[in-house]
Scaffold this active site. Structure first.
Site, short mmCIF file in Angstrom:
data_model
loop_
_atom_site.label_atom_id
_atom_site.label_comp_id
_atom_site.label_asym_id
_atom_site.label_seq_id
_atom_site.Cartn_x
_atom_site.Cartn_y
_atom_site.Cartn_z
CG ASP A 116 -1.83 1.13 1.44
OD1 ASP A 116 -2.73 1.78 0.33
OD2 ASP A 116 -2.03 1.76 1.81
CB SER A 117 0.21 4.66 -0.38
OG SER A 117 -0.49 4.76 -0.27
CE1 TYR A 162 2.92 5.77 -3.02
CE2 TYR A 162 1.82 3.80 -4.01
CZ TYR A 162 2.52 4.61 -3.41
OH TYR A 162 4.10 3.80 -3.12
N GLY A 163 -2.93 9.37 -3.49
CA GLY A 163 -4.58 9.78 -3.88
C GLY A 163 -4.20 10.88 -4.82
CB CYS A 196 -2.96 1.02 -2.86
SG CYS A 196 -3.11 2.31 -2.91
CD GLU A 249 -1.15 7.40 6.66
OE1 GLU A 249 0.45 7.38 7.60
OE2 GLU A 249 -0.88 5.95 5.53
CB CYS A 268 -9.78 5.19 -0.05
SG CYS A 268 -7.44 5.38 1.35
CG HIS A 323 -5.40 5.21 4.82
ND1 HIS A 323 -4.75 4.18 3.81
CD2 HIS A 323 -4.08 5.21 5.34
CE1 HIS A 323 -3.25 4.80 3.90
NE2 HIS A 323 -3.13 5.37 5.26
N1 DGL Z 1 -4.55 2.94 1.42
C1 DGL Z 1 -4.60 3.68 0.13
C2 DGL Z 1 -6.12 3.55 -1.26
O1 DGL Z 1 -6.24 2.76 -0.61
C3 DGL Z 1 -4.42 5.23 0.49
C4 DGL Z 1 -4.78 6.39 0.02
C5 DGL Z 1 -3.40 7.20 -0.70
O2 DGL Z 1 -2.53 6.96 -0.30
O3 DGL Z 1 -3.76 8.82 -1.15
O4 DGL Z 1 -6.29 4.62 -1.82
#
Ligand code: DGL
Length: 267
Positions: A12-13, A44-45, A75, A152, A186, A188
């Site tokens: 994941d990010s 990443y989003g 992710c 986070e 997502c 998270h």
């Molecule tokens: N866990 C990532 C997702 O499911 C986090 C998003 C991100 O990095 O912006 O999209």
């Protein structure tokens, strides 16, 4: 090494993919798992498609070093952007298809909500795959860019007022559409389940994309005779691209990583 004895890779990010690891640990306690969280570059989003694809292929390359037998791109953002990309073929799953399958079978009134990052919503992947599976379903998507930094940074405890305020802002329009199923697109977001449920009401089923991907992985490994044969508790290894101490601290909100090692790595 026999293929079935190799570890499962999850990336994941950041720490969101731990929602998939926690489910994997529950349903496949004997499996070895190697987790990569690209914590130095999260989120990443908010990034462009090209950047997300570059990061994702670096993440996949890193996990290949461990000779993984199966990989979960835990992710939603990577999964959305890579949906349909060839890299996604073979022994790898994203989170979208498993979450979409679950949501389509859960909805009674054929109204599904999707909350995810800006990049995921912009890709249209969740919506496209829901429509492919169940054309009669109406889909209501909403990007919730402030949720990832809140998670986070630990603003996840029940009753957390700043998060509840933002959740109301994002989610009330979906609630007003009368959806009965909400995909947490997502990985998270399951950490905010209680706060999300408070806004949506008890009648709305929340689907954790990370947990669904873990369930899918189990099914795949079972069907392909790839489950580990040895009957001993699996080994967990965690890698991150930023501080291991910070990772350990944040990860504790998702799962008990016990004595597992957390190492810093470069991609
Ligand atoms: N866990 C990532 C997702 O499911 C986090 C998003 C991100 O990095 O912006 O999209």
């Amino acid at each position: 090494m026999e293929q079935s004895s190799r570890p499962i890779g999850v990336f994941d990010s950041g720490i969101g993919g731990l929602t998939a690891v926690s489910e994997l640990k529950r349903i496949l306690p004997n499996e070895d798992i190697v987790y990569l969280g690209d914590t130095a570059r999260v989120p990443y989003g908010t990034k462009s498609r090209e950047t997300i694809l570059r990061y994702a292929s670096q993440d996949l390359e890193f996990l290949k070093r461990f000779d993984v037998k199966f990989t979960i791109a835990a992710c939603g953002t990577v999964s959305s952007v890579m949906a349909g990309e060839s890299l996604f073929g073979g022994l790898c799953t994203g989170v979208i298809l498993p979450a979409v399958a679950k949501a389509c079978s859960a909805t009674k009134n054929k109204k599904i909500g999707v909350i995810a990052t800006v990049a995921s919503v912009r890709s249209g992947s969740y919506e496209r795959l829901i429509k492919q599976r169940s054309p009669e379903v109406k889909v209501y998507s909403k990007a919730c860019p402030m949720f990832v930094p809140l998670v986070e940074n630990g603003y996840t405890y029940p009753g957390c007022e700043p998060t509840a305020l933002i959740a109301r802002e994002y989610l009330e329009p979906l609630r007003d559409e009368g959806i009965d199923t909400l995909i947490l697109g997502c990985t998270h977001y399951p950490l905010l389940s209680e706060i999300i449920s408070e806004v949506m009401g008890e009648g709305v089923t929340l689907i954790s994309s990370g947990a669904e991907a873990a369930d899918y992985a189990k099914k795949y490994l079972q069907e392909n005779d790839l489950l580990k044969k040895e009957d001993a508790p699996g080994r967990l290894r965690f890698f991150c691209t930023d501080s291991p101490e910070l990772f350990r601290e944040n990860a504790a909100r998702f799962i008990d990583i016990g004595g597992a090692t957390v190492e810093r790595c470069d991609l």
